[in-house]
Design a protein around this motif. Sequence first.
Motif, mmCIF file in Angstrom:
data_model
loop_
_atom_site.group_PDB
_atom_site.id
_atom_site.type_symbol
_atom_site.label_atom_id
_atom_site.label_comp_id
_atom_site.label_asym_id
_atom_site.label_seq_id
_atom_site.Cartn_x
_atom_site.Cartn_y
_atom_site.Cartn_z
ATOM 1 N N VAL A 95 0.862 -1.179 0.000
ATOM 2 C CA VAL A 95 0.000 0.000 0.000
ATOM 3 C C VAL A 95 0.900 1.232 0.000
ATOM 4 C CG1 VAL A 95 -1.742 1.301 1.311
ATOM 5 C CG2 VAL A 95 -1.886 -1.203 1.167
ATOM 6 N N GLU A 96 0.560 2.205 -0.836
ATOM 7 C CA GLU A 96 1.301 3.463 -0.917
ATOM 8 C C GLU A 96 1.347 4.123 0.463
ATOM 9 O OE1 GLU A 96 1.927 6.838 -1.283
ATOM 10 O OE2 GLU A 96 3.286 6.568 -2.945
ATOM 11 N N ARG A 97 2.476 4.701 0.829
ATOM 12 C CA ARG A 97 2.674 5.276 2.159
ATOM 13 C C ARG A 97 1.540 6.187 2.617
ATOM 14 N NH1 ARG A 97 9.028 6.721 2.879
ATOM 15 N NH2 ARG A 97 9.450 4.913 4.171
ATOM 16 N N ARG A 98 1.097 7.072 1.758
ATOM 17 C CA ARG A 98 0.086 8.046 2.182
ATOM 18 C C ARG A 98 -1.271 7.411 2.456
ATOM 19 N NH1 ARG A 98 -1.311 10.872 -3.592
ATOM 20 N NH2 ARG A 98 -0.927 8.952 -4.716
ATOM 21 N N TYR A 99 -1.450 6.144 2.046
ATOM 22 C CA TYR A 99 -2.715 5.448 2.277
ATOM 23 C C TYR A 99 -2.607 4.354 3.333
ATOM 24 C CZ TYR A 99 -4.529 7.801 -1.826
ATOM 25 O OH TYR A 99 -4.947 8.752 -2.719
ATOM 26 N N GLN A 100 -1.453 4.186 3.945
ATOM 27 C CA GLN A 100 -1.279 3.124 4.927
ATOM 28 C C GLN A 100 -2.078 3.406 6.193
ATOM 29 O OE1 GLN A 100 2.983 2.551 5.308
ATOM 30 N NE2 GLN A 100 3.134 1.743 3.228
ATOM 31 N N ARG A 101 -2.384 2.334 6.907
ATOM 32 C CA ARG A 101 -3.127 2.370 8.164
ATOM 33 C C ARG A 101 -4.583 2.813 7.981
ATOM 34 N NH1 ARG A 101 0.813 0.383 10.390
ATOM 35 N NH2 ARG A 101 2.725 1.290 11.097
ATOM 36 N N ARG A 102 -5.125 2.513 6.805
ATOM 37 C CA ARG A 102 -6.536 2.818 6.524
ATOM 38 C C ARG A 102 -7.327 1.555 6.195
ATOM 39 N NH1 ARG A 102 -6.633 8.142 2.647
ATOM 40 N NH2 ARG A 102 -5.149 9.397 3.811
ATOM 41 N N GLY A 103 -6.710 0.389 6.351
ATOM 42 C CA GLY A 103 -7.394 -0.862 6.050
ATOM 43 C C GLY A 103 -7.355 -1.261 4.586
ATOM 44 N N LEU A 104 -6.534 -0.573 3.793
ATOM 45 C CA LEU A 104 -6.509 -0.872 2.360
ATOM 46 C C LEU A 104 -5.778 -2.180 2.050
ATOM 47 C CD1 LEU A 104 -6.022 2.698 0.876
ATOM 48 C CD2 LEU A 104 -8.139 1.404 1.210
ATOM 49 N N GLY A 105 -4.818 -2.576 2.886
ATOM 50 C CA GLY A 105 -4.164 -3.872 2.691
ATOM 51 C C GLY A 105 -5.176 -4.998 2.842
ATOM 52 N N ALA A 106 -6.021 -4.893 3.860
ATOM 53 C CA ALA A 106 -7.076 -5.897 4.051
ATOM 54 C C ALA A 106 -8.048 -5.884 2.881
ATOM 55 C CB ALA A 106 -7.815 -5.641 5.365
#
Length: 170
Positions: A95-106
């Motif tokens: 996941v691109e850094r600016r979008y991390q920790r938003r649940g996008l990997g899941a």
Amino acid sequence: MVGDGFHIELLGAQDRGAFCSGVDALDRYFRERVTQDVRRRVSNCFVLLDAENQIAGYYTFAAAGILLADLPESLAKRLPRYPSLSAGLIGRLAVERRYQRRGLGALLVVDAVARALRAEPAIYALVVDAKDDHAAAFYARLGFHRFTSQSKRLFIPIGEIAKRLSGQGE
């Protein structure tokens, strides 16, 4: 369609040059080698795009096999005694850094699960190769199980996912 302005599609002509997940090996692969793997049919690559069609994340997906002997005995004893079983492999996910920790990997994993559930050939499990303990813990939180012989290779049976989705696994 994913929602919140995001959608997932097969990798196309999107600009990958600025993608940065903070993991050099994943970023370099995505910028320099992924199209070769797709062209050679080694794997497919799916990208998560934001509302402006900028890449927010990606994962690669390929066919794989898992050895029955590598599964926990409690699970293996309920399966046919074939030496190996078919699987779908999430080879890389970032996941691109600016979008991390938003649940996008899941969200990317859920997309891979949906593709595995729709697969024409039977797929017994979805497999991931975690790059480190942090990534392995991420997949374990999503319900993946560790192989008996490899602590950073995890799997989840497709049947288990289907039961959870239908409400029977509770």
